[in-house]
Enzyme design. Structure first.
Site, PDB file in Angstrom:
ATOM      1  N   LYS A  36       3.047   6.027  -1.422  1.00 43.20           N
ATOM      2  CA  LYS A  36       3.416   5.962  -2.840  1.00 43.20           C
ATOM      3  C   LYS A  36       3.064   7.275  -3.543  1.00 43.20           C
ATOM      4  O   LYS A  36       3.738   7.709  -4.468  1.00 43.20           O
ATOM      5  CB  LYS A  36       2.690   4.787  -3.494  1.00 43.20           C
ATOM      6  CG  LYS A  36       3.037   4.559  -4.947  1.00 43.20           C
ATOM      7  CD  LYS A  36       2.570   3.191  -5.380  1.00 43.20           C
ATOM      8  CE  LYS A  36       2.617   3.070  -6.886  1.00 43.20           C
ATOM      9  NZ  LYS A  36       1.449   3.639  -7.550  1.00 43.20           N
TER      10      LYS A  36
ATOM     11  N   HIS B 168      -1.717 -10.081   1.479  1.00 44.02           N
ATOM     12  CA  HIS B 168      -0.943  -9.266   0.553  1.00 44.02           C
ATOM     13  C   HIS B 168       0.333 -10.005   0.177  1.00 44.02           C
ATOM     14  O   HIS B 168       0.965 -10.633   1.021  1.00 44.02           O
ATOM     15  CB  HIS B 168      -0.625  -7.908   1.185  1.00 44.02           C
ATOM     16  CG  HIS B 168      -1.813  -7.002   1.177  1.00 44.02           C
ATOM     17  ND1 HIS B 168      -1.719  -5.658   1.407  1.00 44.02           N
ATOM     18  CD2 HIS B 168      -3.117  -7.238   0.969  1.00 44.02           C
ATOM     19  CE1 HIS B 168      -2.926  -5.109   1.334  1.00 44.02           C
ATOM     20  NE2 HIS B 168      -3.781  -6.057   1.074  1.00 44.02           N
TER      21      HIS B 168
END
Length: 888
Positions: free
Chosen positions: A553, A144
């Protein structure tokens, strides 16, 4: 803070800073050096004197030309990297001296402390040994895009750390020390003269090679070292040695296998990465075998070994030469396949057992003739590596988004004139999938590939499954389905593997990551377990992945944390009731809004019974370097995982009381509403994000192979969780980690009974303790003044954005106040002075980078494409990330 313990750290920081100053004078000139020093002194003053000094700091920065801004940014960024090296080295120093880094004691503890706690709680030795033997910790390395440092600089930083270690040696005289200091100066000079910005995005293969390098340079040594250390600690406690094939820690990877939203990860890429892994493994084992050939020169051998080698004076070497030849062939075959060349004939090593057999024969022979001490040396290390890494170095997971699979099935059903799979309800989908999974005939013929239904996207998914079939199960791990919502999502992947002719299917792992999916996870898995054929498939064990990034999120930190906890509780109970072992796979990142936390805290805050001796967890981006980049640090962190998994299994945390659960739900409801009220409903938030933070500019930084957005639209919903967190971190607002949580705590504090309940939860419930501790850590890194600097420079003439900025900063202030009221501490991190010191000592170096970044963003938006400005901006992004020690 213990000043005596940390005196060597301060000395190292001073030494590295002085040497950097020398390099700066030499390379950039006295004028730049003096400018940097004035800015540093002014920055220190802003932290003590406030507003007037801030104005003088701005006055120093504003008139600088673009080229000077670049050099100043590089100087402050480089110092922060050197500070990190010194701090990491200090941890290694204390670990070698069997001391804890001050502030670590309450979070991470080694096996000795855990064994003592188990003994204090009257846990039988037999139970401890049995649990340890079955212990399974699998670390999944992912690429990532949060590692901002170039590999070439990482190597130089490692050289610096090695030289600091040499300077610690008490037997060195002053001449020898001066020689090391001179070498250190040269390495710092080389780093200064190296472009710190990655100019091209890495390919997925580059990322995979980076993961392989971590194994080669650190974990290859750390794994046998930590097993020796653990074995010695068990012996000290009178516990039996684990079996010879004990491998409590194993490695997996997503690098080259994670295609969720990354069009650069294709079937050929995955195939190449699998072959490269075998190539690297063969090369590493060859190095081991060469060392064994040099060491095992003895003649005395067992009848079993002599029967295999025939009469000889060096039976061990005879067998090892055969192993070496076959490893060389394996390496050549893998290389030829990667390069597209003719593959040499011969029998390569294809399975772990094939390489294990001759090495175990050597081990048995040495022990049979009284040479156990020799067997316990390098040969034992190699056997332990083979148990951990296999012949594929690590197991590669495949990850793909659920709709990509349903799109393939939709194409197939249309080709077969059965209708549109996408139009079917869930019951119809399940009925079709169950029938086809149990059918003996093929579902499609070769002509499907040439039909109009087989688009490039459909062909790519099928090609990936064909790579799985071709490469076999040895080097493959889990097939992870992101955005899994229904039972048919899981069965679809099972059917696609069947279509491709996979003989040993990868285990299929649903990833539940949004709030709704986490809430529905138990229902989804219960429906699957109601299918007899599925129960039979997973009788030996089921793996389920819990997503931290997208849930946070979606719902904010507190809402996501509670949803994750409840989902794990329900899933643990469901599989326990069905008598099926469950492994929970935690998709954690580095920041707290993506699940990051110290190892012990993370495991002991899980629901009781959910660990059960098995854990799988992602290690992402810069976290891999900080935790596993050097062998001694890797040994420490691997021990943490083993110790914490053992503790969470045998001394599970207290279950939540009903009244705590009720209060937690009330907190969560308020928190989610507050978070979504801003993220979903505030009309100016997208504009604020794109104007005040470097969210747009982050896409220019060549961090990883994956795009920053899942889709082309510019809204928050399409933005990936990592750049979402990264952008807010850069301006020190840290919004994803606290938004909504402060409002929830404030709400509870308005009612005396609720406030008392929340304080009780914070002191007695490990889950909520973890929430509070991690919130405090991230709030300590936030900085209202810094966020205001960005607003003033980048949105000063925009009333709407200034209004929103003021609202967000007021909410952050209120969150800090609410947390202080909960903990009873006047200042953040009063209970962890070392962490507070670590943050504050960096502030005089990060502050100029923040001001520089805001200035550079403003200039770039007027002079788009200016190479000097872009380079300087990228340096500030990397420097701030280094200063804060996490990014996404």
């Amino acid at each position: 803070m213990d000043h005596n313990v940390n005196a060597p750290l301060r000395d190292d920081v001073r030494l590295l800073g002085d040497l950097l100053g020398e390099c700066l004078r030499q390379q950039a000139g006295d004028s730049i050096y003096e400018t940097v020093e004035k800015i540093r002194q002014a920055s220190v003053a802003t932290r003590t004197e406030g507003g007037a000094s801030l104005a003088s700091l701005r006055d120093l920065l504003s008139p600088l030309d673009d080229a000077t801004l670049l050099e100043v940014a590089r100087a402050f960024s480089q110092f922060l990297n050197l500070s990190n090296i010194a701090e990491q080295h200090h941890r290694e120093r204390l670990h070698r001296q069997h001391q804890r880094y001050p502030g670590d004691a309450g979070t991470d503890q080694g096996l000795q402390e855990v064994l003592q706690r188990l003994a204090d709680n009257d846990i039988a030795k037999e139970q401890i040994s049995g649990t340890l033997e079955q212990l399974s910790v699998e670390l999944v390395l992912t690429a990532h895009p949060t590692e901002v440092t170039r590999r070439t600089l990482i190597r130089k930083y490692d050289q610096m750390a090695d030289l600091l270690s040499e300077l610690d040696r008490p037997d060195f005289n002053e001449d020898e020390r001066e020689l090391r200091r001179e070498r250190l100066r040269r390495v710092i000079l080389a780093a200064w003269c190296t472009d710190e910005i990655r100019r091209e995005k890495p390919t997925p293969v580059d990322e995979a090679k980076w993961g392989f390098a971590t194994i080669e340079q650190s974990l290859w040594q750390a794994v046998p070292d930590v097993l020796r250390q653990l074995e010695a600690q068990l012996a000290d406690r009178g516990l039996p040695a684990p079996p010879s094939d004990w491998a409590p820690v194993k490695l997996a990877s997503w690098m080259g296998g994670d295609r969720d939203g990354n069009p650069n990860v294709t079937a050929p890429v995955t195939r190449e990465v699998l072959l490269l892994a075998r190539w690297m493994a063969a090369d590493l084992y060859l190095r081991d075998v060469e060392n064994l050939l040099a060491d095992l020169s003895m003649k005395s051998a067992s009848e079993e070994l002599l029967a295999a080698t025939g009469p000889t004076h060096e039976p061990y070497r005879v067998l090892l030469r055969e192993v070496r030849s076959r490893l060389r062939l394996t390496r050549r075959q893998m290389e030829a396949q990667v390069e597209g060349l003719p593959v040499p004939e011969g029998q390569a090593y294809l399975r772990r057992e094939e390489l294990m057999a001759p090495l175990q024969l050597l081990d048995r022979s040495l022990r049979a003739v009284g040479l156990s001490d020799i067997a316990d040396g390098d040969l034992k290390n190699t056997l332990r590596r083979l148990n951990c890494f296999g012949i594929t170095l690590l197991r590669l997971d495949i990850r793909q988004e659920s709709t990509r699979h349903s799109d393939v099935l939709d194409a197939i059903t249309r080709y077969l004139q059965l209708g549109r799979y996408s139009d079917w309800d869930e019951a119809a989908r399940q009925a079709f999938l169950v029938d086809e999974l149990q059918a003996r005939r093929p579902l499609i013929d070769a002509a499907f590939r040439d039909s109009e239904h087989c688009t490039a996207e459909v062909a790519e998914v099928l090609a990936t499954c064909e790579v799985i079939a071709e490469q076999g199960s040895e080097g493959l791990g889990a097939y992870v389905i992101s955005m899994a919502t229904t039972p048919s999502d899981v069965m679809a992947v099972m059917l696609l593997q069947k279509i491709a002719g996979v003989r040993e299917p990868m285990r299929v792992v649903p990833l539940f990551e949004t709030l709704d999916d986490l809430d529905g996870a138990e229902q989804t898995m219960s429906a699957l377990l109601a299918l007899p054929f599925y129960r039979e498939r997973v009788a030996a064990g089921q793996e389920i992945m819990i997503g931290y990034s997208d849930s946070a999120k979606d719902a904010g930190f507190l809402g996501a944390a509670w949803a994750q906890y409840r989902a794990q509780e329900k899933l643990t109970a469901l599989f326990a009731d069905n008598g099926i072992p469950l492994t929970l796979f935690h998709g954690r990142g580095g920041s707290i809004s993506r699940g990051g936390s110290p190892t012990r805290m993370a495991l002991l805050s899980q629901p009781p019974g959910s660990v059960a001796g098995r854990i799988r967890v992602t290690e992402q981006g810069e976290v891999i370097r900080f935790k596993y980049g050097r062998p001694s640090v890797a040994v420490f962190n691997l021990e943490q995982y083993v110790a914490a998994t053992l503790e969470a299994t045998l001394l599970p945390p207290q279950a939540a009381r009903p009244e705590w659960r009720q209060q937690m739900q009330a907190l969560t409801d308020t928190s989610v509403a507050g978070y979504r009220g801003v993220v979903r409903d505030e009309p100016e938030l997208v504009r604020y994000l794109r104007t005040v933070t470097p969210e747009t500019e982050l896409s220019r930084l060549a961090l990883g192979s994956r795009p920053a957005r899942r889709k082309s639209d510019q809204g928050i919903s399409s933005l990936r969780a990592i750049p979402w967190v990264f952008a807010w971190t850069q301006i020190r607002l840290m919004l994803p980690a606290w938004l909504g949580t402060g409002a929830a705590l404030e709400d509870a504090q308005n009612d005396a009974a609720q406030h008392a309940m929340v304080r009780e939860m914070a002191s007695e419930w490990p889950f909520f303790q973890g929430v509070v501790d991690m919130l405090e850590m991230v709030l300590a890194k936030s900085d209202l003044r810094v966020a205001a600097w960005y607003e003033e420079r980048l949105a000063g003439d925009d009333p709407g954005l200034m209004r929103l900025g003021e609202v967000l900063r007021e909410r952050l202030t209120a969150t800090v106040s609410a947390l202080s009221a909960l903990t009873g501490r006047e200042d953040l991190l009063d209970n962890n002075p070392v962490m507070r010191w670590s943050i504050r000592v960096r502030d005089p170096y990060t502050d100029p980078l923040h001001l520089l970044q805001a200035e550079l963003m403003a200039r770039l938006r007027q002079q788009d494409g200016d190479e000097t400005l872009e380079s300087a901006l990228m340096v500030t992004i990397a420097g701030i990330a280094a200063g804060l020690r996490n990014t996404g």
